[in-house]
Design a protein around this motif. Structure first.
Motif, mmCIF file in Angstrom:
data_model
loop_
_atom_site.group_PDB
_atom_site.id
_atom_site.type_symbol
_atom_site.label_atom_id
_atom_site.label_comp_id
_atom_site.label_asym_id
_atom_site.label_seq_id
_atom_site.Cartn_x
_atom_site.Cartn_y
_atom_site.Cartn_z
ATOM 1 N N TRP A 224 -4.828 -6.004 1.822
ATOM 2 C CA TRP A 224 -6.209 -5.656 1.492
ATOM 3 C C TRP A 224 -6.283 -4.348 0.715
ATOM 4 O O TRP A 224 -7.047 -4.218 -0.239
ATOM 5 C CB TRP A 224 -7.017 -5.555 2.779
ATOM 6 C CG TRP A 224 -8.450 -5.198 2.562
ATOM 7 C CD1 TRP A 224 -9.018 -3.959 2.621
ATOM 8 C CD2 TRP A 224 -9.516 -6.104 2.250
ATOM 9 N NE1 TRP A 224 -10.356 -4.030 2.372
ATOM 10 C CE2 TRP A 224 -10.703 -5.327 2.137
ATOM 11 C CE3 TRP A 224 -9.594 -7.480 2.053
ATOM 12 C CZ2 TRP A 224 -11.938 -5.900 1.840
ATOM 13 C CZ3 TRP A 224 -10.818 -8.044 1.761
ATOM 14 C CH2 TRP A 224 -11.972 -7.261 1.649
ATOM 15 N N LEU A 225 -5.458 -3.367 1.125
ATOM 16 C CA LEU A 225 -5.527 -2.034 0.526
ATOM 17 C C LEU A 225 -4.586 -1.853 -0.658
ATOM 18 O O LEU A 225 -4.754 -0.917 -1.440
ATOM 19 C CB LEU A 225 -5.196 -0.968 1.589
ATOM 20 C CG LEU A 225 -6.148 -0.893 2.789
ATOM 21 C CD1 LEU A 225 -5.651 0.148 3.769
ATOM 22 C CD2 LEU A 225 -7.571 -0.594 2.340
ATOM 23 N N GLY A 226 -3.588 -2.718 -0.779
ATOM 24 C CA GLY A 226 -2.613 -2.574 -1.843
ATOM 25 C C GLY A 226 -3.183 -2.927 -3.201
ATOM 26 O O GLY A 226 -4.312 -3.426 -3.311
ATOM 27 N N LEU B 98 -3.591 -5.755 6.397
ATOM 28 C CA LEU B 98 -4.215 -4.513 5.969
ATOM 29 C C LEU B 98 -3.620 -4.015 4.660
ATOM 30 O O LEU B 98 -4.355 -3.595 3.753
ATOM 31 C CB LEU B 98 -4.060 -3.454 7.057
ATOM 32 C CG LEU B 98 -4.702 -2.090 6.770
ATOM 33 C CD1 LEU B 98 -6.218 -2.244 6.621
ATOM 34 C CD2 LEU B 98 -4.378 -1.100 7.881
ATOM 35 N N GLN B 99 -2.285 -4.085 4.542
ATOM 36 C CA GLN B 99 -1.683 -3.605 3.302
ATOM 37 C C GLN B 99 -1.970 -4.551 2.130
ATOM 38 O O GLN B 99 -2.060 -4.111 0.989
ATOM 39 C CB GLN B 99 -0.175 -3.377 3.495
ATOM 40 C CG GLN B 99 0.677 -4.615 3.601
ATOM 41 C CD GLN B 99 1.218 -5.056 2.278
ATOM 42 O OE1 GLN B 99 1.318 -4.270 1.347
ATOM 43 N NE2 GLN B 99 1.579 -6.320 2.197
ATOM 44 N N ALA C 119 0.858 -1.175 0.000
ATOM 45 C CA ALA C 119 0.000 0.000 0.000
ATOM 46 C C ALA C 119 0.902 1.236 0.000
ATOM 47 O O ALA C 119 2.055 1.185 0.422
ATOM 48 C CB ALA C 119 -0.898 -0.019 1.241
ATOM 49 N N TRP D 139 0.982 3.857 1.778
ATOM 50 C CA TRP D 139 1.393 4.397 3.069
ATOM 51 C C TRP D 139 2.484 3.557 3.731
ATOM 52 O O TRP D 139 3.050 3.960 4.742
ATOM 53 C CB TRP D 139 0.185 4.493 4.010
ATOM 54 C CG TRP D 139 -0.596 3.210 4.109
ATOM 55 C CD1 TRP D 139 -1.648 2.842 3.349
ATOM 56 C CD2 TRP D 139 -0.371 2.117 5.021
ATOM 57 N NE1 TRP D 139 -2.101 1.597 3.704
ATOM 58 C CE2 TRP D 139 -1.343 1.134 4.732
ATOM 59 C CE3 TRP D 139 0.554 1.887 6.032
ATOM 60 C CZ2 TRP D 139 -1.418 -0.060 5.433
ATOM 61 C CZ3 TRP D 139 0.487 0.691 6.734
ATOM 62 C CH2 TRP D 139 -0.493 -0.260 6.435
ATOM 63 N N GLN E 200 -4.264 -4.871 -6.330
ATOM 64 C CA GLN E 200 -4.628 -6.273 -6.531
ATOM 65 C C GLN E 200 -5.057 -6.479 -7.984
ATOM 66 O O GLN E 200 -6.248 -6.430 -8.300
ATOM 67 C CB GLN E 200 -5.756 -6.684 -5.577
ATOM 68 C CG GLN E 200 -5.395 -6.584 -4.101
ATOM 69 C CD GLN E 200 -4.369 -7.604 -3.690
ATOM 70 O OE1 GLN E 200 -4.274 -8.659 -4.299
ATOM 71 N NE2 GLN E 200 -3.594 -7.309 -2.671
#
Length: 376
Positions: free
Chosen positions: A359-361, A356-357, A315, A317, A363
């Motif tokens: 999930w948010l990164g 979390l990363q 992600a 961040w 894909q």
């Protein structure tokens, strides 16, 4: 005069070689920063780290005391099979009954004979040292084929981990054997040798069933690549090997017919190296995150996959520094013995950050499947 010319002529090739070597060294020095950051240098950095690991592993074997945990139990269980006992309820060791599949028995039976009936611990340590180096080579080949992880991370993946060296050469657990076969399986899958990859995957499961954490990902890949009917022969390979080969193989043809051929009325989708690795590593990682308990040897179940999970699909961040901090905290947590509330909480927080990363990164996998479906 002629003698001088002859001397200069003989010195010419050596001079040119020295000049080329000097240019290469100067260029390597000028690009030393890129050497650590550019994934295209993975093999060069991997070769240097493997050479360093030879010395490090040799030093660990000869300078750090061996700790007996399960080796004697393994040898006692194997000895029972050698003596003709095939009833699992009757096979016992110092730590309890035999709970591992038959592949474990056959492999450690070989180690039993290679180490003087399990008494030559130093020989066993050297065998596991070679297994450790072979595992590193297989892991580096996987990373080389994706070119997603900067080479400087690999130092933390091998040379800097005390716990992993301990699991391999100071404890002689069976987990490293299973993971070496698993990484061999992944390399075969990346080479599009799906039948042989499933074969090695099944062998890894036969050593320790923790490898089944990769199974949901493998099943998904087989269904995407071959469809339901096309995936059945590959799944049959896994089943036949687990069954001990009692039944005749229709799977032999599956081992020989490799590639992307599919059964009639099925549609395959292209699977890149990144999609294969991310699916398998993520499947395993999710299983570990939700495991009810973790023993110290379980670290090798996912240790070598962490750089990929952190760097290949990041992600925005998640900076380099934060990723290294996560790696360091995970290593620190696994090196805290006995475990404490702080080390356990830190490990769960690090796992949550990686989840979390993921999930948010980015894909790309689901999007490519949707695009392929629309195209057809």
């Amino acid at each position: 005069m002629a003698a001088g010319l002859r001397k200069r002529g003989r010195a010419g090739p050596a001079t040119r070689a020295a000049g080329l070597c000097g240019q290469w060294l100067r260029r390597a020095w000028q690009e030393r920063r890129l050497l650590l950051l550019e994934p295209r240098y993975t093999l060069l950095v991997a070769a240097c780290l493997c050479l360093a690991e030879v010395g490090i592993t040799f030093w660990v074997i000869h300078r750090v005391a061996y700790t007996e945990i399960d080796w004697k139990a393994y040898m006692a269980q194997v000895e029972g099979v050698i003596n003709g006992t095939y009833d699992y309820t009757q096979l016992q060791g110092d730590t309890g009954p035999l709970v591992y599949p038959a592949g474990f028995v056959y492999i450690f039976m070989g180690l039993y004979y290679a180490t003087g009936r399990g008494t030559d611990i130093r020989m066993a340590q050297h065998i596991f040292a070679m297994l450790y180096l072979a595992t590193l080579l297989l892991v580096f080949l996987i990373y080389h084929q994706t070119c997603k992880v900067p080479p400087f991370v690999f130092f933390f993946m091998c040379c800097a981990s005390y716990r992993v060296h301990s699991i391999f050469v100071l404890r002689l657990f069976n987990d490293p054997v299973a993971m070496a076969l698993l990484f061999l399986s992944i390399n075969l899958l990346l080479a599009r040798r799906w039948g042989w990859g499933c074969c090695c995957f099944s062998l890894a499961v036969s050593v320790k069933m923790s490898v089944l954490l990769f199974a949901p990902g493998l099943l998904f890949l087989l269904l995407v690549q071959f469809g339901f009917r096309g995936a059945l022969p590959k799944l049959g390979i896994c089943a036949v090997l687990q069954d001990g080969g009692k039944y005749p193989v229709a799977a032999e043809g599956s081992l020989q017919k490799e590639g992307s051929t599919t059964a009639p009325h099925t549609q395959s989708y292209p699977l890149s190296h990144e999609k294969i690795i991310s699916t398998l590593f993520t499947s395993n990682f999710i299983g570990i995150c939700f495991s009810r308990s973790l023993h110290y040897q379980f670290y090798v179940w996912y240790f070598h996959t962490l750089p990929y999970l952190l760097w290949a699909m990041p992600a925005r961040w998640l900076t380099h520094l934060l990723r290294l901090l996560v790696l360091g905290l995970i290593e620190l947590s696994w090196n805290t013995y006995p475990s404490t509330s702080c080390s356990s909480v830190a490990l769960h927080i690090c796992h949550a950050v990686i989840l979390l990363q993921l999930w948010l990164g980015p894909q790309p996998f689901p999007k490519s499947i949707q695009h392929s479906k629309k195209a057809h």
